[in-house]
Design an enzyme around this catalytic site. Structure first.
Site, PDB file in Angstrom:
ATOM      1  N   LYS A 191      -5.213  10.214  14.172  1.00 18.01           N
ATOM      2  CA  LYS A 191      -5.838  11.222  13.304  1.00 18.01           C
ATOM      3  C   LYS A 191      -5.763  10.760  11.852  1.00 18.01           C
ATOM      4  O   LYS A 191      -4.709  10.745  11.244  1.00 18.01           O
ATOM      5  CB  LYS A 191      -5.157  12.586  13.415  1.00 18.01           C
ATOM      6  CG  LYS A 191      -6.066  13.640  12.754  1.00 18.01           C
ATOM      7  CD  LYS A 191      -5.362  14.850  12.196  1.00 18.01           C
ATOM      8  CE  LYS A 191      -4.829  14.725  10.807  1.00 18.01           C
ATOM      9  NZ  LYS A 191      -5.822  14.649   9.718  1.00 18.01           N
ATOM     10  N   GLY A 244       3.026  10.079   5.532  1.00 23.24           N
ATOM     11  CA  GLY A 244       2.539  11.148   4.675  1.00 23.24           C
ATOM     12  C   GLY A 244       3.672  11.741   3.874  1.00 23.24           C
ATOM     13  O   GLY A 244       4.661  11.068   3.595  1.00 23.24           O
ATOM     14  N   SER A 245       3.514  12.991   3.543  1.00 23.35           N
ATOM     15  CA  SER A 245       4.472  13.619   2.639  1.00 23.35           C
ATOM     16  C   SER A 245       5.759  14.002   3.373  1.00 23.35           C
ATOM     17  O   SER A 245       5.760  14.249   4.583  1.00 23.35           O
ATOM     18  CB  SER A 245       3.843  14.868   2.027  1.00 23.35           C
ATOM     19  OG  SER A 245       3.483  15.769   3.046  1.00 23.35           O
ATOM     20  N   THR A 246       6.826  14.072   2.623  1.00 22.31           N
ATOM     21  CA  THR A 246       8.119  14.461   3.171  1.00 22.31           C
ATOM     22  C   THR A 246       8.044  15.889   3.711  1.00 22.31           C
ATOM     23  O   THR A 246       8.633  16.210   4.749  1.00 22.31           O
ATOM     24  CB  THR A 246       9.191  14.308   2.072  1.00 22.31           C
ATOM     25  OG1 THR A 246       9.264  12.915   1.754  1.00 22.31           O
ATOM     26  CG2 THR A 246      10.560  14.766   2.528  1.00 22.31           C
ATOM     27  N   GLU A 247       7.269  16.705   3.030  1.00 24.21           N
ATOM     28  CA  GLU A 247       7.096  18.101   3.444  1.00 24.21           C
ATOM     29  C   GLU A 247       6.487  18.200   4.857  1.00 24.21           C
ATOM     30  O   GLU A 247       7.014  18.904   5.735  1.00 24.21           O
ATOM     31  CB  GLU A 247       6.153  18.717   2.412  1.00 24.21           C
ATOM     32  CG  GLU A 247       5.841  20.142   2.496  1.00 24.21           C
ATOM     33  CD  GLU A 247       4.641  20.436   1.554  1.00 24.21           C
ATOM     34  OE1 GLU A 247       4.293  19.597   0.688  1.00 24.21           O
ATOM     35  OE2 GLU A 247       4.054  21.508   1.731  1.00 24.21           O
ATOM     36  N   GLU A 266       7.156   7.744   7.998  1.00 27.39           N
ATOM     37  CA  GLU A 266       7.117   6.984   6.740  1.00 27.39           C
ATOM     38  C   GLU A 266       6.705   7.973   5.670  1.00 27.39           C
ATOM     39  O   GLU A 266       5.554   8.392   5.622  1.00 27.39           O
ATOM     40  CB  GLU A 266       6.069   5.860   6.811  1.00 27.39           C
ATOM     41  CG  GLU A 266       6.277   4.878   7.926  1.00 27.39           C
ATOM     42  CD  GLU A 266       7.440   3.941   7.689  1.00 27.39           C
ATOM     43  OE1 GLU A 266       8.038   3.979   6.593  1.00 27.39           O
ATOM     44  OE2 GLU A 266       7.755   3.173   8.606  1.00 27.39           O
ATOM     45  N   CYS A 300       3.278   4.860  -1.538  1.00 28.03           N
ATOM     46  CA  CYS A 300       4.595   5.477  -1.344  1.00 28.03           C
ATOM     47  C   CYS A 300       5.685   4.633  -1.982  1.00 28.03           C
ATOM     48  O   CYS A 300       6.683   5.142  -2.448  1.00 28.03           O
ATOM     49  CB  CYS A 300       4.849   5.663   0.142  1.00 28.03           C
ATOM     50  SG  CYS A 300       4.468   4.177   1.059  1.00 28.03           S
ATOM     51  N   GLU A 397       8.211  12.691  -6.351  1.00 29.92           N
ATOM     52  CA  GLU A 397       7.157  11.696  -6.174  1.00 29.92           C
ATOM     53  C   GLU A 397       5.864  12.235  -6.801  1.00 29.92           C
ATOM     54  O   GLU A 397       5.390  13.304  -6.438  1.00 29.92           O
ATOM     55  CB  GLU A 397       6.941  11.429  -4.693  1.00 29.92           C
ATOM     56  CG  GLU A 397       5.881  10.385  -4.471  1.00 29.92           C
ATOM     57  CD  GLU A 397       5.679  10.081  -2.998  1.00 29.92           C
ATOM     58  OE1 GLU A 397       5.453  11.025  -2.237  1.00 29.92           O
ATOM     59  OE2 GLU A 397       5.733   8.897  -2.636  1.00 29.92           O
TER      60      GLU A 397
HETATM   61  P1  NAP Z   1       0.167  14.767   3.909  1.00 28.06           P
HETATM   62  O1  NAP Z   1      -0.390  16.004   3.384  1.00 28.06           O
HETATM   63  O2  NAP Z   1       1.530  14.755   4.476  1.00 28.06           O
HETATM   64  O3  NAP Z   1      -0.902  14.230   4.977  1.00 28.06           O
HETATM   65  C1  NAP Z   1      -0.727  13.106   5.761  1.00 28.06           C
HETATM   66  C2  NAP Z   1      -1.408  13.319   7.095  1.00 28.06           C
HETATM   67  O4  NAP Z   1      -0.773  14.388   7.800  1.00 28.06           O
HETATM   68  C3  NAP Z   1      -2.868  13.717   6.976  1.00 28.06           C
HETATM   69  O5  NAP Z   1      -3.583  13.141   8.046  1.00 28.06           O
HETATM   70  C4  NAP Z   1      -2.781  15.215   7.109  1.00 28.06           C
HETATM   71  O6  NAP Z   1      -3.978  15.844   7.497  1.00 28.06           O
HETATM   72  C5  NAP Z   1      -1.732  15.355   8.168  1.00 28.06           C
HETATM   73  N1  NAP Z   1      -1.110  16.679   8.226  1.00 28.06           N
HETATM   74  C6  NAP Z   1      -1.043  17.622   7.257  1.00 28.06           C
HETATM   75  N2  NAP Z   1      -0.408  18.719   7.711  1.00 28.06           N
HETATM   76  C7  NAP Z   1      -0.061  18.468   8.992  1.00 28.06           C
HETATM   77  C8  NAP Z   1       0.615  19.226  10.005  1.00 28.06           C
HETATM   78  N3  NAP Z   1       1.071  20.452   9.785  1.00 28.06           N
HETATM   79  N4  NAP Z   1       0.799  18.656  11.217  1.00 28.06           N
HETATM   80  C9  NAP Z   1       0.358  17.413  11.466  1.00 28.06           C
HETATM   81  N5  NAP Z   1      -0.296  16.667  10.552  1.00 28.06           N
HETATM   82  C10 NAP Z   1      -0.507  17.176   9.332  1.00 28.06           C
HETATM   83  O7  NAP Z   1       0.220  13.627   2.852  1.00 28.06           O
HETATM   84  P2  NAP Z   1      -0.869  13.338   1.764  1.00 28.06           P
HETATM   85  O8  NAP Z   1      -0.655  14.264   0.623  1.00 28.06           O
HETATM   86  O9  NAP Z   1      -2.200  13.339   2.416  1.00 28.06           O
HETATM   87  O10 NAP Z   1      -0.440  11.834   1.387  1.00 28.06           O
HETATM   88  C11 NAP Z   1       0.437  11.536   0.347  1.00 28.06           C
HETATM   89  C12 NAP Z   1       1.874  11.428   0.806  1.00 28.06           C
HETATM   90  O11 NAP Z   1       2.024  10.414   1.796  1.00 28.06           O
HETATM   91  C13 NAP Z   1       2.801  11.026  -0.301  1.00 28.06           C
HETATM   92  O12 NAP Z   1       3.907  11.882  -0.333  1.00 28.06           O
HETATM   93  C14 NAP Z   1       3.239   9.613   0.050  1.00 28.06           C
HETATM   94  O13 NAP Z   1       4.482   9.223  -0.378  1.00 28.06           O
HETATM   95  C15 NAP Z   1       3.159   9.594   1.503  1.00 28.06           C
HETATM   96  N6  NAP Z   1       2.951   8.226   1.972  1.00 28.06           N
HETATM   97  C16 NAP Z   1       3.997   7.541   2.532  1.00 28.06           C
HETATM   98  C17 NAP Z   1       3.838   6.242   2.948  1.00 28.06           C
HETATM   99  C18 NAP Z   1       4.965   5.477   3.605  1.00 28.06           C
HETATM  100  O14 NAP Z   1       4.715   4.482   4.243  1.00 28.06           O
HETATM  101  N7  NAP Z   1       6.193   5.889   3.468  1.00 28.06           N
HETATM  102  C19 NAP Z   1       2.610   5.623   2.814  1.00 28.06           C
HETATM  103  C20 NAP Z   1       1.571   6.336   2.233  1.00 28.06           C
HETATM  104  C21 NAP Z   1       1.749   7.635   1.831  1.00 28.06           C
HETATM  105  P3  NAP Z   1      -5.005  16.311   6.329  1.00 28.06           P
HETATM  106  O15 NAP Z   1      -5.754  15.117   6.034  1.00 28.06           O
HETATM  107  O16 NAP Z   1      -5.832  17.390   6.900  1.00 28.06           O
HETATM  108  O17 NAP Z   1      -4.169  16.793   5.180  1.00 28.06           O
END
Ligand code: NAP
Ligand code: MG
Length: 494
Positions: A191, A244-247, A266, A300, A397
């Site tokens: 996804k 994605g996000s820690t949240e 991650e 990230c 972050e």
């Molecule tokens: P995000 O909101 O956590 O989204 C990441 C993915 O998760 C998206 O595909 C999102 O779908 C999906 N998602 C959202 N809510 C979900 C739920 N309740 N259940 C399952 N999946 C869900 O993160 P973002 O804001 O798009 O990305 C930025 C964050 O990613 C930053 O905090 C960054 O540090 C982190 N990141 C970490 C790494 C690493 O390797 N450590 C690499 C890149 C990014 P939607 O598209 O619909 O929101």
């Protein structure tokens, strides 16, 4: 760079196509019939529409994945899996310009970056993991209990894997998840982020062309709250890998508890870049600038906290400021562009809010580059000094081109490490020094999944992941593929 825009026409045509979900080897609309739009962050223009998967589509994809695992996929020899992955890498290489242009359209990043980093990284990741398919194995074990035993371990694919990726490096990240999972013999449901579905859709067309058995790979475009949530809660899914996000990582941990899914996460980072007094100031400044401004800071592992010994502080910060001042910010398709927009207006507001909050809390706006004019979501490269550890810009972050630069007088490595480690995150750390002993000693003391000395980067062979709230587990390297296996121990009395 030349103004060569080859691949752009094909990318635009692909973007406008009638996109569907890829399930069980077939392209089909979402059962609800819903779609969503995707836009170019560089100018806000509509690029196309993707299907919006929901729980019922997830059920179909999970059933198809299970059937593939119970059927043809488990019969396929490791060498054939290796060949399939290598063939996929060749197809990506063949369409590299188109994929890079598609990534630039959907994500906004400079075309040069998509061509030089994202697409080649995906190709290398497939080739690296292709090699592992034939090398995964167990070991024989000597038992000490009563009796005589022949004992060994085998590594089996963990099963049906849901892979959820963000928007900041959509293609490279999707491939980094898919490649080891398929090499290990798992069935995958991917996804992508709602903001950037296009290169994942293109990837699915190439996976289809390569000829994996149906159900081995499914693509569900859609939203986190619907498609993502249904995947992580589904009892037929054996493992979730998430970037994605820690949240959202926390939400996934809770959802996975239902059937004790294996989970690799991650998450976010607040990577410290430490410049010791003996470092080459000019190289350190350039490295620090690249680390925070590449991909407009939406990495990230971006070096968002800069710690410089006071003897070099002015020179290094001046060097970063100079880099920021010269950085050409603009739409990703403009061949002059070195830093693109952030992903969305919401992200622009979020990053700008952090900069404002930092200044309100007493930080100094030491330097700020130009933000491009025009309708794109541009944020200027920004350097803050005079920050304090409790400020949100230092603790949280930002995921934007914002650097907090701090100086230290101490030469005690323990103290330097303590300051750098004072974060909820522990993804990466970078040290600039020519002192071998200090480099190795600091590498031991830093609480981070990756420590780089005198440079940055990412390599499919090098394990990547976080300590603390930066995640669970590792991707890349041997650890990355082993994370898609279960170890089974077999002991036979002989
Ligand atoms: P995000 O909101 O956590 O989204 C990441 C993915 O998760 C998206 O595909 C999102 O779908 C999906 N998602 C959202 N809510 C979900 C739920 N309740 N259940 C399952 N999946 C869900 O993160 P973002 O804001 O798009 O990305 C930025 C964050 O990613 C930053 O905090 C960054 O540090 C982190 N990141 C970490 C790494 C690493 O390797 N450590 C690499 C890149 C990014 P939607 O598209 O619909 O929101
Ligand atoms: Mg999101």
């Amino acid at each position: 760079m030349s103004s060569d825009l080859s691949g752009l026409e094909a990318a635009r045509a692909f973007a406008q196509g009638a996109h569907r979900l890829f399930i069980d080897g077939q392209w089909r609309p979402a059962l609800s019939g819903k779609t969503f739009a995707t836009h170019n962050p560089g100018d806000g223009a509509l690029l196309g529409h993707a299907a919006s998967a929901e729980a019922a589509d997830v059920d179909l994809a999970v059933a198809a994945a299970r059937a593939a695992l119970d059927g043809p996929w488990s019969e396929i020899k490791p060498s054939e899996r290796a060949r399939l992955l290598w063939r996929l890498s060749d197809l990506i290489e063949k369409h590299a310009d188109e994929i890079a242009a598609l990534e630039t359209l959907d994500n906004g990043k400079p075309l040069r970056d998509a061509r030089l980093f994202d697409v080649p990284h995906a190709i290398e990741t497939l080739r690296y993991n292709s090699g592992w398919a034939t090398k995964l194995g167990g070991e024989t074990i000597n038992l000490s209990g009563p009796g005589t035993w022949h004992a060994y371990t085998v590594r089996e694919p963990v099963g049906v894997v849901a892979q959820i990726v963000p928007w900041n490096a959509p293609f490279a990240m999707a491939v980094a998840k898919v490649a080891p999972a398929l090499a290990a013999g798992c069935a995958v449901i991917l996804k992508p982020a709602e903001e950037t579905p296009l290169t994942a859709l293109r990837l699915a067309t190439l996976i289809e062309e390569v000829g994996f058995p149906k159900g081995v790979f499914s693509l569900l475009t859609g939203f986190g709250e619907t498609a993502g949530a249904a995947l992580v809660e589904h009892p037929g899914v054996d493992k979730v890998t998430f970037t994605g996000s820690t949240e959202v990582g926390r939400i996934i941990i809770r959802a996975a508890a239902g059937n004790f899914k294996r989970v690799t996460l991650e998450l976010g980072g607040k990577t410290p870049v430490i410049v010791l007094p003996d470092a080459d100031a000019a190289r350190a400044a350039e490295g620090a600038a690249r680390s925070i401004f590449t991909n407009a800071g939406q990495i990230c592992n971006a070096g968002s906290r800069l710690f410089v010994h006071q003897s070099l502080f002015e020179r290094v910060v001046e060097g970063v400021a100079d880099y920021a001042g010269k950085l050409r910010v603009g739409p990703g398709l403009d061949p002059e562009t070195q830093m693109g927009p952030v992903i969305s207006d919401a992200q622009k507001q979020r990053v700008s809010g952090y900069i404002r909050a930092g200044v309100e809390q007493g930080a100094t706006l030491r330097a700020q580059g130009a933000a491009a004019a025009g309708p794109g979501f541009f944020v200027p490269p920004t350097i803050l000094t005079q920050t304090t550890p409790e400020m949100s810009v230092v603790r949280e972050e930002i995921f934007g081109p914002v650097l907090c630069a701090m100086s230290f007088g101490d030469e005690d490595l323990d103290q330097i490490a303590r300051t750098a480690n004072a974060s909820d995150y522990g993804l990466g750390a970078v040290v600039w020094t020519n002192n071998l002993s200090a480099a190795h000693r600091l590498a031991r003391k830093l609480k981070a999944g990756t420590v780089r000395v005198n440079g940055g980067g990412l390599d499919p062979a090098l394990p990547f992941g976080g300590f603390k709230q930066s995640g669970w587990g590792r991707e890349n390297g041997r650890e990355g593929i082993e994370a898609y296996t279960e170890v089974k121990a077999v002991a036979m009395a002989v």
